[in-house]
Design a protein around this motif. Structure first.
Motif, short mmCIF file in Angstrom:
data_model
loop_
_atom_site.label_atom_id
_atom_site.label_comp_id
_atom_site.label_asym_id
_atom_site.label_seq_id
_atom_site.Cartn_x
_atom_site.Cartn_y
_atom_site.Cartn_z
N ALA A 78 0.77 -1.04 -0.01
CA ALA A 78 0.09 0.34 -0.09
C ALA A 78 0.79 1.17 0.06
O ALA A 78 0.52 2.18 -0.68
N VAL A 79 2.19 0.94 0.98
CA VAL A 79 2.80 2.41 0.77
C VAL A 79 3.10 2.81 -0.39
O VAL A 79 3.13 4.14 -0.75
N LEU A 80 3.93 1.81 -1.23
CA LEU A 80 4.25 2.32 -2.75
C LEU A 80 3.14 2.15 -3.40
O LEU A 80 3.87 2.86 -4.64
N THR A 81 2.47 1.69 -3.53
CA THR A 81 1.44 2.15 -4.21
C THR A 81 1.20 3.56 -4.33
O THR A 81 0.60 4.23 -5.04
N SER B 65 10.79 4.26 0.61
CA SER B 65 10.06 5.55 0.17
C SER B 65 10.47 6.24 1.19
O SER B 65 10.71 6.01 2.93
N ASP B 66 10.35 8.01 1.68
CA ASP B 66 10.52 8.42 2.08
C ASP B 66 9.13 9.18 3.12
O ASP B 66 9.21 9.49 4.32
N THR B 67 8.06 8.07 3.19
CA THR B 67 7.15 8.80 4.29
C THR B 67 7.18 8.51 5.26
O THR B 67 8.44 7.57 6.36
N TYR B 68 6.75 9.73 6.12
CA TYR B 68 6.73 9.51 7.55
C TYR B 68 6.27 8.07 8.82
O TYR B 68 5.44 7.91 8.07
N ILE B 69 6.97 7.65 9.03
CA ILE B 69 6.31 5.91 10.10
C ILE B 69 6.33 6.38 11.55
O ILE B 69 7.46 6.94 11.67
N ILE B 70 5.44 6.39 11.98
CA ILE B 70 4.86 6.50 13.47
C ILE B 70 4.79 4.50 13.31
O ILE B 70 3.35 4.17 13.24
N MET B 71 5.11 4.70 14.44
CA MET B 71 5.16 3.02 15.31
C MET B 71 4.12 3.12 16.85
O MET B 71 3.93 3.70 17.54
N LEU B 72 3.12 2.08 16.46
CA LEU B 72 2.02 1.58 17.63
C LEU B 72 2.68 0.76 17.80
O LEU B 72 2.67 -0.45 16.98
N THR B 73 2.31 0.16 18.83
CA THR B 73 2.91 -1.17 19.88
C THR B 73 2.67 -0.45 21.32
O THR B 73 2.79 -0.06 21.72
N GLY B 74 2.70 -1.87 21.44
CA GLY B 74 2.09 -2.36 23.30
C GLY B 74 3.27 -2.65 23.51
O GLY B 74 4.39 -2.26 25.41
N LEU B 75 4.67 -3.25 23.27
CA LEU B 75 5.65 -3.08 23.35
C LEU B 75 6.71 -2.01 24.56
O LEU B 75 6.13 -0.82 23.42
N GLN B 76 6.80 -2.03 25.19
CA GLN B 76 7.32 -0.86 26.09
C GLN B 76 9.13 -1.03 26.38
O GLN B 76 9.57 -0.16 26.97
N ASP B 77 9.56 -2.29 26.15
CA ASP B 77 11.04 -2.16 26.20
C ASP B 77 11.95 -0.90 25.74
O ASP B 77 11.20 -0.93 24.32
N GLU B 78 13.15 -0.68 26.24
CA GLU B 78 13.70 0.46 25.77
C GLU B 78 14.20 -0.25 23.88
O GLU B 78 14.70 0.29 23.21
N ILE C 32 4.97 -10.65 8.70
CA ILE C 32 5.72 -10.04 8.28
C ILE C 32 5.66 -8.72 9.96
O ILE C 32 4.83 -7.79 9.43
N ASP C 33 6.38 -9.05 10.68
CA ASP C 33 6.28 -7.32 12.23
C ASP C 33 6.31 -6.70 11.64
O ASP C 33 6.54 -6.01 10.31
N GLY C 34 6.24 -5.12 12.41
CA GLY C 34 6.31 -4.44 11.76
C GLY C 34 7.45 -3.24 11.73
O GLY C 34 8.23 -2.91 11.03
N PHE C 35 8.78 -4.62 12.02
CA PHE C 35 9.98 -3.88 11.94
C PHE C 35 10.62 -4.09 10.81
O PHE C 35 11.06 -3.47 10.05
N GLU C 36 9.90 -5.65 10.01
CA GLU C 36 10.21 -5.56 8.96
C GLU C 36 9.97 -5.30 7.89
O GLU C 36 10.00 -5.06 6.98
N ALA C 37 8.77 -5.02 7.85
CA ALA C 37 7.57 -3.75 7.31
C ALA C 37 8.40 -2.31 7.28
O ALA C 37 8.47 -1.83 6.14
N ALA C 38 8.64 -2.02 8.76
CA ALA C 38 9.36 -0.75 8.22
C ALA C 38 10.95 -0.12 7.32
O ALA C 38 11.05 -0.06 6.87
N ARG C 39 11.51 -1.46 7.46
CA ARG C 39 12.81 -1.56 6.70
C ARG C 39 12.34 -1.25 5.60
O ARG C 39 13.02 -1.42 4.52
N ARG C 40 11.29 -2.81 5.10
CA ARG C 40 11.31 -2.67 3.49
C ARG C 40 10.59 -1.27 3.41
O ARG C 40 10.79 -0.77 2.07
N ILE C 41 9.93 -1.14 3.93
CA ILE C 41 8.97 0.41 3.10
C ILE C 41 10.41 1.76 3.55
O ILE C 41 9.76 2.44 2.31
N ARG C 42 11.07 1.89 4.43
CA ARG C 42 12.21 2.77 4.43
C ARG C 42 13.02 2.56 3.08
O ARG C 42 13.73 3.77 2.87
#
Length: 303
Positions: A47-50, A78-91, A65-75
């Motif tokens: 969708a991002v590439l289209t 694409s130069d889109t701004y990416i905001i990650m949303l997650t329940g994972l709270q570890d640094e 694929i998880d969000g980390f892998e999706a972000a790597r493929r998108i980035r």
């Protein structure tokens, strides 16, 4: 609501929870975006590439694929701004998300007003920095597309996801951001619009958003470019993590603001990525040095 791929106010929502998708659509459409919603990482990348959105929200835990892998493929394309949303709270998870190419990282359950504020901050950065619209992507680079999709060079109508029947409710916990540090800002030094910022063999052009090392192009994300430009403008003046946070928010002229620990960790993660791309070592830096307990500055011009 419909638009074309050339519309700068398009957002792609990549989220497997239908209730969260509905909330994200409402928040972003209230901010003037046309939205495209998908439920997994593979379709999200397509969708991002289209649609070539200005903004992408990305869940971390998704089927496929998880969000980390999706972000790597998108980035990578694409130069889109990416905001990650997650329940994972570890640094470590925050660092991993920013390292994968995200521009911001928001924990679930989130406040819709906070999401809107973070989106507005990203858009201020785009206006202040004069960033060009993301370069067009070819159909070959986009890979498989949705049924009936036309080449990316052809304007595509965007069909907003239909509103879902599920109520758009997210539990809102008490504020748990912890202590926040008050910040007093000083205006940035600026350079002429046609000037290159130079440090050793590193050259950066603020208007054209070009970075060269020894004459070779260096590919940086928007966030990495803005951090590097700020340090080059500041020369040997130390910039704290709080300073840099406000610069990235487009609030560098605000006289008083608050920056939390999560913001500072995000700066550390972006700085780690920037140094890696520069080939710079924190222990023996050529370009950027850490001032322990304070922040960052350029190294001395002397080799």
């Amino acid at each position: 609501m419909s638009s074309t791929v050339d519309d700068l106010k398009t957002a792609v929502i990549i989220e497997d929870d239908p209730e969260i998708r509905h909330i994200l659509s409402e928040v972003l459409e209230s901010a003037g975006f046309s939205t495209v919603s998908v439920g997994n990482g593979i379709d999200g990348v397509r969708a991002v590439l289209t649609y070539r959105p200005l903004l992408t929200t990305l869940d971390v835990n998704m089927p496929g694929i998880d969000g980390f892998e999706a972000a790597r493929r998108i980035r990578a394309q694409s130069d889109t701004y990416i905001i990650m949303l997650t329940g994972l709270q570890d640094e470590a998870d925050v660092v991993a998300g920013l390292g994968a190419g995200a521009d911001d990282y928001l924990l679930k359950p989130f406040r819709p007003r906070e999401l809107r504020a973070r989106v507005d901050a990203l858009l201020r950065r785009a206006r202040a920095g004069g960033a060009p619209e993301p370069a067009g992507l070819t159909q070959e680079s986009a890979g498989p597309t949705f049924p009936g999709a036309r080449p990316a060079t052809t304007p595509l109508p965007i069909n907003r996801a239909q509103p879902l029947d599920a109520p758009g409710i997210v539990a809102v916990p008490a504020d748990s951001a912890g202590e926040r540090e008050p910040v007093v800002m000083a205006p940035l030094e600026t350079t002429g619009g046609d000037d290159w910022l130079v440090h050793r063999d590193l050259r950066l052009h603020p208007e054209n958003r070009v970075v060269l090392i020894g004459g070779d192009d260096l590919e940086l994300t928007r966030t990495e470019f803005d951090l590097l430009a700020t340090l080059l403008e500041s020369k040997r003046r130390v910039r704290s993590k709080a300073d840099l946070t406000l610069v990235l928010r487009g609030e560098s002229y605000v006289t008083s603001y608050f920056v939390g620990d999560a913001d500072k960790r995000a700066i550390e993660a972006h700085m780690t990525n920037l140094r890696r791309k520069l080939g710079d070592s924190p222990t023996n830096p050529r370009y950027i040095e850490t001032v322990r307990g304070v922040g960052y500055r350029l190294t001395s011009d002397q080799v």
